[in-house]
Scaffold this motif. Structure first.
Motif, mmCIF file in Angstrom:
data_model
loop_
_atom_site.group_PDB
_atom_site.id
_atom_site.type_symbol
_atom_site.label_atom_id
_atom_site.label_comp_id
_atom_site.label_asym_id
_atom_site.label_seq_id
_atom_site.Cartn_x
_atom_site.Cartn_y
_atom_site.Cartn_z
ATOM 1 N N CYS A 197 0.831 -1.209 0.000
ATOM 2 C CA CYS A 197 0.000 0.000 0.000
ATOM 3 C C CYS A 197 0.868 1.263 0.000
ATOM 4 N N ARG A 198 1.950 1.254 0.752
ATOM 5 C CA ARG A 198 2.860 2.401 0.748
ATOM 6 C C ARG A 198 3.384 2.667 -0.649
ATOM 7 N N ASP A 199 3.761 1.608 -1.346
ATOM 8 C CA ASP A 199 4.325 1.770 -2.680
ATOM 9 C C ASP A 199 3.285 2.299 -3.664
ATOM 10 N N LEU A 200 2.015 2.045 -3.373
ATOM 11 C CA LEU A 200 0.928 2.525 -4.224
ATOM 12 C C LEU A 200 0.434 3.905 -3.805
ATOM 13 N N GLY A 201 0.980 4.449 -2.714
ATOM 14 C CA GLY A 201 0.520 5.743 -2.223
ATOM 15 C C GLY A 201 -0.775 5.671 -1.440
ATOM 16 N N LEU A 202 -1.170 4.467 -1.002
ATOM 17 C CA LEU A 202 -2.402 4.270 -0.233
ATOM 18 C C LEU A 202 -2.046 4.285 1.256
ATOM 19 N N HIS A 203 -1.840 5.476 1.790
ATOM 20 C CA HIS A 203 -1.277 5.598 3.140
ATOM 21 C C HIS A 203 -2.234 5.144 4.230
ATOM 22 N N THR A 204 -3.499 5.491 4.121
ATOM 23 C CA THR A 204 -4.470 5.071 5.143
ATOM 24 C C THR A 204 -4.593 3.554 5.162
ATOM 25 N N GLU A 205 -4.619 2.951 3.985
ATOM 26 C CA GLU A 205 -4.704 1.500 3.897
ATOM 27 C C GLU A 205 -3.453 0.828 4.455
ATOM 28 N N ALA A 206 -2.296 1.450 4.225
ATOM 29 C CA ALA A 206 -1.053 0.915 4.799
ATOM 30 C C ALA A 206 -1.124 0.913 6.318
ATOM 31 N N ASP A 207 -1.638 2.005 6.893
ATOM 32 C CA ASP A 207 -1.780 2.073 8.353
ATOM 33 C C ASP A 207 -2.636 0.920 8.869
ATOM 34 N N GLN A 208 -3.743 0.626 8.169
ATOM 35 C CA GLN A 208 -4.643 -0.436 8.611
ATOM 36 C C GLN A 208 -3.942 -1.788 8.604
#
Length: 428
Positions: A197-208
């Motif tokens: 998710c971080r690599d995709l720029g999906l920061h909120t999803e990475a946190d989850q």
């Protein structure tokens, strides 16, 4: 060049596993005999012929290669690209739904809710030590591919499937010990999902995904893994330029896990970057020194877990401290020469190639050269990063290229700089 053309994708998959052609053949044959009941004994020479395009794998070996690597025939260079009609915005939505669906499934499993995801019969079997080991192996494979090549569609799907599968297995664990083992697999895979998710720029999803991973690790009694994931959460905040959150996460990690000296070194380097964002050069210098001291300190630890291995390499030490000093040099240019020296050393230790981490180091190097008012070396490093980026699928890399392009804009009167900006921003 063979009759079919070199299969660079298959070679990249082998190199991501850090296996020679002989080693890859041995592992592939063992996997096919044990898991597919196919009596084969491929040789390193055969693998070399596949990679050079002199011959192509038959049906049985195609099945073995996809099963062993966890990758599709397309991503292994064995099939043509599947048709797609999704627009970029639709792709982003699909990625978010795919990865968040797996996080919800894992979260439900942790608190004992029934799993509602669509799962096949293989996902409902009773977990065994061999099956849990296979989940970890596939997590390792996806992690290596992600760090080298970015979050390809296949990585996204593979990680989501692994997390769904491991979550479904939790309800079928026959003992508390097996339950803890499955929880450990969920935690490990969640960490890879977060980085995807971080690599995709999906920061909120990475946190989850990170939160799910930490919870699963703590439930498994794997406190060192839980601490490691909190450190990775700190690294995530570097991308968001949140120094207070970086330092808070590192402090939390210190209360959760027990770390080797090299892990401590990694944490000191991340802390240095937090202070670099603040512009606190005294703290940066102190923490860079602490990172180097910890890195060479003797350790009684036996071996290094796969989930931490990439973060304790010497190249990572120089990459992180070099990038921290490059950030600091944006406001205090006197630190640019050391940033250049450290990033050059990091790239030397990586040994060339087209890895995603090498691209990011080239971009940090370009920023350091700009801080040192050395335009041509900065442009050379940026061009090198752009050329290498054709070999990866990474939103993080794309965003960093745009950032460097923006910093070069002040020099756009130079024709070659204007050309580079057009190459980057013209493809948005």
């Amino acid at each position: 060049m063979g009759r079919y053309g070199a299969n660079l994708a298959l070679k990249a998959a082998r190199l991501a596993l850090r296996l020679s052609q002989d080693g890859f053949a041995e592992r592939l044959g063992s996997h096919m005999r044990e898991h597919l009941e196919l009596n084969v004994a491929p040789s390193g020479n055969l693998v070399g012929m596949w990679e050079r395009g002199e011959t192509r794998p038959g049906l049985a070996y195609r099945q073995g290669l996809t099963s062993f690597t966890g990758m599709s025939e397309f991503d292994l260079g064995l099939a043509t690209a599947p048709a797609t009609a999704h627009a970029p915005k639709e792709d982003d939505t699909n990625r978010r739904e795919l990865l968040m669906g797996s996080a919800v499934t894992a979260g439900a499993a942790l608190i004992g809710l029934p799993i509602t995801a669509s799962l096949g019969p293989a996902d409902l079997q009773r977990p065994t030590p061999q099956l849990v080991a296979e989940l970890h192996r596939l997590a390792d494979l996806h992690r290596d591919w992600l760090y080298e090549h970015g979050a390809s569609t296949q990585v996204q799907r593979g990680i989501a499937q692994l997390l769904n599968r491991s979550s479904a297995l939790l309800a079928h664990a026959s003992s508390e010990a097996m339950r803890r083992d499955v929880l450990g697999a969920i935690s490990d895979i969640s960490g890879v999902a977060a980085y995807t998710c971080r690599d995709l720029g999906l920061h909120t999803e990475a946190d989850q995904h990170y939160v799910t991973g930490v919870q699963a690790a703590q439930a498994a009694g794997a406190h060192d893994l839980a601490g490691h994931l909190v450190v990775r959460m700190a690294g995530h905040q570097v991308e968001r330029r949140q120094p207070e959150q970086i330092l808070a996460h590192l402090e939390t990690a210190s209360r959760i896990g027990t770390f080797t000296p090299r892990q401590v070194s990694n944490q000191r380097a991340i802390a240095a970057w937090a202070h670099a964002i603040r512009g606190d050069d005294a703290s940066v210098r102190r923490l860079v020194g602490d990172a180097e001291t910890a890195f060479v300190a003797p350790s009684r630890a036996q071996g290094t877990a796969t989930w931490q291995s990439r973060h304790v390499h010497e190249s990572e030490l120089f990459s992180l401290t070099g990038a921290a000093l490059a950030t600091l040099a944006e406001v205090k240019p006197q630190h640019a020469p050391e940033a250049i020296s450290r990033l050059t050393r990091a790239l030397s230790l990586l040994g060339g190639g087209f890895s995603r981490n090498a691209i990011l180091d080239h971009l940090s190097l370009a920023e350091a050269y700009l801080a040192a008012h050395q335009l041509q070396p900065a442009l050379d490093a940026a061009h090198q990063a752009r050329e290498m980026s054709h070999n990866v699928s990474s939103r993080l890399v794309s965003n960093r290229l745009l950032i460097v392009s923006g910093k070069l804009r002040a020099h756009s009167r130079a024709g070659d700089v204007a050309d580079f900006i057009h190459l980057i921003e013209g493809n948005r």
